[in-house]
Design an enzyme around this catalytic site. Sequence first.
Site, PDB file in Angstrom:
ATOM      1  N   LYS A  35       0.867  -1.175   0.000  1.00 19.59           N
ATOM      2  CA  LYS A  35       0.000   0.000   0.000  1.00 19.59           C
ATOM      3  C   LYS A  35       0.904   1.225   0.000  1.00 19.59           C
ATOM      4  CE  LYS A  35      -3.854   2.079   2.613  1.00 19.59           C
ATOM      5  NZ  LYS A  35      -4.787   1.930   3.763  1.00 19.59           N
ATOM      6  N   SER A  55      -9.736   2.178   2.843  1.00 19.23           N
ATOM      7  CA  SER A  55      -8.801   2.896   2.004  1.00 19.23           C
ATOM      8  C   SER A  55      -7.782   1.965   1.319  1.00 19.23           C
ATOM      9  CB  SER A  55      -8.036   3.921   2.841  1.00 19.23           C
ATOM     10  OG  SER A  55      -7.220   3.269   3.809  1.00 19.23           O
ATOM     11  N   SER A  74     -10.303  -0.286   7.125  1.00 22.70           N
ATOM     12  CA  SER A  74      -9.706  -0.124   5.789  1.00 22.70           C
ATOM     13  C   SER A  74      -8.985  -1.336   5.233  1.00 22.70           C
ATOM     14  CB  SER A  74      -8.747   1.072   5.777  1.00 22.70           C
ATOM     15  OG  SER A  74      -9.472   2.258   5.819  1.00 22.70           O
TER      16      SER A  74
END
Lengths: 483, 95
Positions: free
Chosen positions: A76, A151, A175
């Site tokens: 990420k 997210s 998330s």
Amino acid sequence: MVMNTLKQQIDALAAGTTTSVALVSECLKQIAAHNSQLNALITVDADKALAVAAAADAARAAGDTRAMLGVPLIHKDIFCHEGWKTSCGSKMLDNFIAPYSSQVAENCDAAGFVVVGRANMDEFAMGSANENSFYGPVKNPWNTKAVPGGSSGGSAAAVAAGFAAVATGTDTGGSIRQPAAFCGITGIKPTYGIVSRFGMVAFASSLDQGGPMAKTAEDCALMLNVMAGFDERDSTSLEHAKEDYTRDLNAPLAGLKIGLPREYFAEGLDAEVAAAIKAAVEQYKALGATIVDISLPNTKLAIPSYYVIAPAEASSNLSRFDGVRYGHRTAKTGNLDDMYEQTRSEGFGAEVKRRIMTGAYVLSHGYYDAYYIQAQKIRRLIANDFQAAFEQCDVIMGPVTPTTAWNIGEKNADPIAVYLEDIYTLGVNLAGLPGMSVPVGFASNGHPIGLQIIGNYFAEAKMLGVAHQYQQVTDWHSRAPQL
Amino acid sequence: MSLSQDDVRRIARLARIAVSDDEVQESQSQLNQLFALIEEMRAVNTDGIEPMAHAQDVMLRLREDVATAPNRRDAFQAVAPSVENGLYLVPKVIE
């Protein structure tokens, strides 16, 4: 299509039936074919990945036996990794090449992983849909008109699409779990403090926690073994003994007590989601588990409590983005105050600005006790609810989200509606507990549905075993979207 | 509670974010919706409840009083918008 799971890749590399260069090449091929459609990755460096893969193959040939040596991985874009652009999905960091590595990136490098790309994400991890990225929305591989969740939606979409078998994610209010549910993969948010936050761009420091995202619980366990560990550079890192998170994968479920909180099956839960969760619970009963009716009475208060605490911490953490030491700086001239304001106004997106302003307000003179302290007291009530529940059961189960993935843009005009989607996930972060999402079916529109498993503190191994046993008798986790 | 446009401008100023008049209007509407949601929480009786500031009872650890981080000024300043002679440059503060 890239070899399906991390475990398969580890075994094939160890047996010599594949090479790192072959695995990485497969990933790059899949990325080249589909990333423009999904927008799941912000950065791909094929040359670097292939060079590291070749070095991994050479090391293995020379006798290096590290299990993860040469295995492709996606980070990420929130984890600083020296030499890689680390944008956190924001214009503010669009020009930021990390000069150091996060502990998570260091651990993955030390284990021998080969990074093939960096995943798109909601700006500074703020969002539940992956529509708030400076780099544009990520598309759900199961339906490219739908959101992948946020997210960590880029990581979830990338794993679902076969860009890599495993990716890193972070979970501040759901998330990891929510995008895992929306994209039909498995993801775990560990107990707060067992994965270092050093070098992970901070959103809400008392809630943020890194964790793995993969197709299976077994892969998540293998990955968590790499990610977790005490780090003295993170003052919130727990001095918890190193564990093997695969140790309970084959533990039988007979006698397992599953708590079903009645508040998680109340008004607002989509009927198809409810049906899939109930079917999964029935499967657990068939595997020997017993069901306990429990209550988490303050569930509804998790949303207002979270939306005070998280913005308050965000407003403090994001004050570092002032255009002085790194990141975007406005080209407009003016005095120092003008530079701060213009830089932040240009660099942050609408959702980030809204949360910073909310945080500034609830922390301001005259409102601190009424909002921030009250939210912290509610947080205590929520944590107490969970502890009372764990006196009656071993794990808690319920939906991850009230609905499946919605269409891109559908809720843009109503951010509050998006916040309400986090009702089942926020409490876990407020309490610091581990929680995970496991694929348990599909709605009639073809969108995946996730089961949430919540454990007591440090119960990751047990939870991963509970998920793994389910995945031994079902195949939801092994289904792949048609791209 | 309802925020006025002046409140929004004051909050934006506190947050060091420049907002246009259009943005003030939009922010006012969305912040008011959020604070309506938050009001639910304020009505709960929490007398005697200890605030939970953190997810774990962590205490700052003590360590030996020795430098552990190497000096990497050049690497860190390489990503700065504006530097000179090892210093970060900002608009003039003192006339």
